[in-house]
Design a protein around this motif. Structure first.
Motif, PDB file in Angstrom:
ATOM      1  N   SER A   1       0.828  -1.211   0.000  1.00 52.18           N
ATOM      2  CA  SER A   1       0.000   0.000   0.000  1.00 52.18           C
ATOM      3  C   SER A   1       0.858   1.254   0.000  1.00 52.18           C
ATOM      4  O   SER A   1       0.522   2.253  -0.636  1.00 52.18           O
ATOM      5  CB  SER A   1      -0.980   0.026   1.172  1.00 52.18           C
ATOM      6  OG  SER A   1      -0.905  -1.120   1.940  1.00 52.18           O
ATOM      7  N   VAL A   2       1.984   1.190   0.723  1.00 59.86           N
ATOM      8  CA  VAL A   2       2.889   2.342   0.720  1.00 59.86           C
ATOM      9  C   VAL A   2       3.376   2.625  -0.706  1.00 59.86           C
ATOM     10  O   VAL A   2       3.360   3.769  -1.176  1.00 59.86           O
ATOM     11  CB  VAL A   2       4.092   2.084   1.665  1.00 59.86           C
ATOM     12  CG1 VAL A   2       5.225   3.060   1.404  1.00 59.86           C
ATOM     13  CG2 VAL A   2       3.638   2.164   3.117  1.00 59.86           C
ATOM     14  N   GLY A   3       3.769   1.554  -1.402  1.00 59.60           N
ATOM     15  CA  GLY A   3       4.235   1.703  -2.785  1.00 59.60           C
ATOM     16  C   GLY A   3       3.136   2.234  -3.687  1.00 59.60           C
ATOM     17  O   GLY A   3       3.361   3.093  -4.535  1.00 59.60           O
ATOM     18  N   GLY A   4       1.925   1.717  -3.479  1.00 61.55           N
ATOM     19  CA  GLY A   4       0.784   2.177  -4.277  1.00 61.55           C
ATOM     20  C   GLY A   4       0.539   3.664  -4.083  1.00 61.55           C
ATOM     21  O   GLY A   4       0.306   4.395  -5.051  1.00 61.55           O
ATOM     22  N   LEU A   5       0.636   4.104  -2.828  1.00 63.20           N
ATOM     23  CA  LEU A   5       0.454   5.530  -2.543  1.00 63.20           C
ATOM     24  C   LEU A   5       1.524   6.353  -3.269  1.00 63.20           C
ATOM     25  O   LEU A   5       1.240   7.406  -3.842  1.00 63.20           O
ATOM     26  CB  LEU A   5       0.527   5.756  -1.022  1.00 63.20           C
ATOM     27  CG  LEU A   5       0.388   7.200  -0.543  1.00 63.20           C
ATOM     28  CD1 LEU A   5      -0.978   7.766  -0.936  1.00 63.20           C
ATOM     29  CD2 LEU A   5       0.574   7.297   0.974  1.00 63.20           C
ATOM     30  N   GLY A   6       2.759   5.832  -3.255  1.00 60.64           N
ATOM     31  CA  GLY A   6       3.847   6.522  -3.953  1.00 60.64           C
ATOM     32  C   GLY A   6       3.560   6.660  -5.437  1.00 60.64           C
ATOM     33  O   GLY A   6       3.715   7.727  -6.024  1.00 60.64           O
ATOM     34  N   ARG A   7       3.116   5.550  -6.043  1.00 63.90           N
ATOM     35  CA  ARG A   7       2.753   5.571  -7.466  1.00 63.90           C
ATOM     36  C   ARG A   7       1.694   6.633  -7.742  1.00 63.90           C
ATOM     37  O   ARG A   7       1.765   7.393  -8.703  1.00 63.90           O
ATOM     38  CB  ARG A   7       2.168   4.201  -7.871  1.00 63.90           C
ATOM     39  CG  ARG A   7       3.194   3.180  -8.275  1.00 63.90           C
ATOM     40  CD  ARG A   7       3.646   3.420  -9.716  1.00 63.90           C
ATOM     41  NE  ARG A   7       5.027   3.032  -9.891  1.00 63.90           N
ATOM     42  CZ  ARG A   7       5.404   1.845 -10.356  1.00 63.90           C
ATOM     43  NH1 ARG A   7       4.496   0.968 -10.698  1.00 63.90           N
ATOM     44  NH2 ARG A   7       6.682   1.571 -10.484  1.00 63.90           N
TER      45      ARG A   7
END
Ligand SMILES: Nc1nc2c(c(=O)[nH]1)N[C@H]1C(S)=C(S)[C@@H](COP(=O)(O)O)O[C@H]1N2
Ligand SMILES: [Mo]
Length: 524
Positions: free
Chosen positions: A181-187
């Motif tokens: 989810s952290v990566g998704g938020l970054g994207r």
């Protein structure tokens, strides 16, 4: 018995460790992605490491990559980086149950490598570029340290072992989900930064040219199945650049600076200021120096833009032939790429331009939105700067741009070439009349003759389509009376100065491939 079971335990701990390594690497990349989304999307670790690899790739290897993977070369590079990362993460992870601190330090080291790569890029803007990799490395190290503690050897009896294994899997799974989810938020954050650029492109209405292109005369496009279209549609236009993330520049905040040697009136332009000037529209064929004989990196578009010579004159620039002190124009893009063109060439009356339109629409992001350079007659790497933001007048002695630093030639006018589009290599056309056809180009000199040879026979004139302009490619066809058997079809072109292209084969490095294109076909 004791020995076998402890060996098994070690084995399963190693496997758990390897899994921990993968989860740690995934967490590192995700946290880095978030940091990049907050700070600077172009500073993501895979992007900067990939960029640094490209910067250091020897010319021959770069050429090999383009040849082998074509326009997928960047996807291959990024997958390669991820694969290497995964292998190292598994190795460090396998080590982790017994050497927890060392393994965590190893992950941290990778963050440092990423940070160094970020700072080494030509478009690095400062220490912020190092942040995503550092944050990722730290998060990855902590994750591995934590998960390894859950997989570490315990003195507990083996019934407790199953329990601790379950505890490990829960911890690893939870970490992976949170990281995802952290990566998704970054994207999401990175994507949002490009939206202003997309909106600025969608909202751009191109002005009408003060000097429109001539309509493409009938006949310029031959009606031969399999021949390249005279005008290459934007979606089919070749793309060659070093950008792992295509720059998405917001037209509203974009600026072009003109300065340097011999510039008496340095200036900065907005896009609106450029669009308010009289625009020219021209059909021009672009070619990449990495194009092999017979290769695909050539295309023709209808470009709309500001004449570059006018802007230079207003800035006080004179070409060397009129006593000017600068002989090289260095264009710089928002991603730090530099390309150098002869000042003499861009001011000699040819249609060198700062293009804003390509085939009736604003430049696609891939092709340089909002503004790029186009200079008829020069290979792309010495002229066609995409996402341009700065023009610096200097000398060839004083400065080597990006590809020249990497062993490519300082000056690179386009070599005369002819390409057979049809029949394709190893085709099996039926005996009888076969239309051999293709394109020939010698930008700014024009094509005056194309000849075809079958096997070791005599050279025969091909039929030439009318020439649109000297700056475009020219179509040709040849009705071949094909007989049964294997045949080699060869083509050669003659340019407007009367020079026939050389038979001498040279590689693309350092200043473009030469030699004749031929295809072998078998007539059944
Ligand atoms: N900013 C930037 N401009 C660039 C490049 C690049 O890597 N970065 N590549 C050049 C090269 S090598 C060529 S052949 C042309 C290709 O333009 P196209 O991708 O629109 O076909 O762009 C030129 N302009
Ligand atoms: Mo190129």
């Amino acid at each position: 018995m004791q020995g076998v079971s402890s060996f098994r335990t070690t084995l399963s701990r190693t496997a758990l460790g390897a899994l921990a390594g993968l989860v740690a690497a995934f967490t590192a990349l995700s946290v880095a992605e978030l940091a990049a989304g907050l700070v600077r999307p172009a500073a993501g670790p895979v992007t900067v490491v990939g960029g640094a690899v490209i910067d250091r790739t020897p010319a021959a290897v770069k050429d090999f990559a383009i040849r082998t993977f074509g326009e997928n070369d960047k996807v291959v590079l990024q997958l390669g980086i991820l694969a290497v990362l995964a292998v190292i993460a598994i190795a460090l992870g396998a080590l982790a149950p017994r050497h927890r601190s060392a393994a965590a330090a190893g992950i941290l080291l990778f963050g440092i490598v990423g940070a160094a790569a970020a700072l080494s890029r030509p478009d690095a803007t400062g220490i912020a570029d190092a942040l995503p990799s550092m944050a990722g490395g730290a998060a990855g190290a902590l994750t591995l340290y934590f998960l390894a503690s859950k997989a570490a050897p315990s003195s507990a009896p083996s019934s407790a072992d199953d329990l601790s294994r379950r505890g490990f899997l829960v911890a690893a799974g939870t970490t992976a989900v949170v990281a995802g989810s952290v990566g998704g938020l970054g994207r999401f954050l990175s994507g949002r930064q490009g939206q202003g650029a997309v909106a600025s492109r969608d909202g751009l209405v191109l002005p009408k040219p003060a000097s429109p292109a001539r309509a493409v005369a009938p006949g310029v496009q031959l009606k031969v199945p399999g021949i390249s279209p005279f005008t290459t549609p934007n979606r089919d236009f070749y793309r060659v650049d070093t950008a792992l993330n295509v720059p998405r520049v917001d037209a509203a905040t974009w600026r072009l600076r003109i300065g340097g040697k011999g510039v008496t009136r340095p200036r900065t332009y907005t896009l609106d200021e450029l669009l308010a000037r009289p625009l020219i529209e021209r059909d021009i064929t672009l070619t990449c120096v990495s194009n092999e004989v017979g290769g695909p990196y050539v295309g023709t578009a209808r470009w709309l833009g500001v004449p570059l010579a006018d802007l230079l004159q207003e800035a006080g620039v004179r070409p060397p032939s009129q006593g000017g002190t600068a002989d090289q124009l260095v264009a710089r893009s928002v991603d730090g790429m530099t390309l150098g063109s002869p000042v003499e060439d861009v001011m000699d009356g040819r249609d060198a331009m700062l293009a804003v339109g390509m085939n009736g629409e604003p430049l696609p992001f891939d092709h340089g939105f909002p503004v790029r350079m186009v200079v008829p007659g020069l290979y792309g790497y010495v002229s066609a700067c995409k996402w341009i933001t700065d023009i610096e007048l200097t000398t060839f002695d004083a400065y080597d741009p990006y590809w020249v630093k990497r062993k490519w030639a300082r000056r690179a006018p386009i070599k005369t070439q002819a390409r057979i589009d049809t029949p394709k290599p190893f085709a099996g056309p039926a005996a009888g009349t076969v239309l051999v056809a293709g394109v020939a180009w010698a930008q700014h000199r024009g094509i005056t003759r194309v000849e075809v040879r079958i096997d070791d026979g005599p050279w025969r004139d091909a039929d030439l389509a009318p020439q649109a302009t000297a700056d475009t490619w020219r179509q040709w066809s040849y009705p071949w009376r094909a007989t049964t058997g294997g045949h080699t079809i060869t083509v050669r072109a003659t340019d407007g100065t009367g020079q026939t292209q050389t038979e001498q084969r040279t590689p693309t490095i350092p200043d473009g491939a030469s030699g004749r294109h031929s295809v072998f076909v078998t007539v059944p």
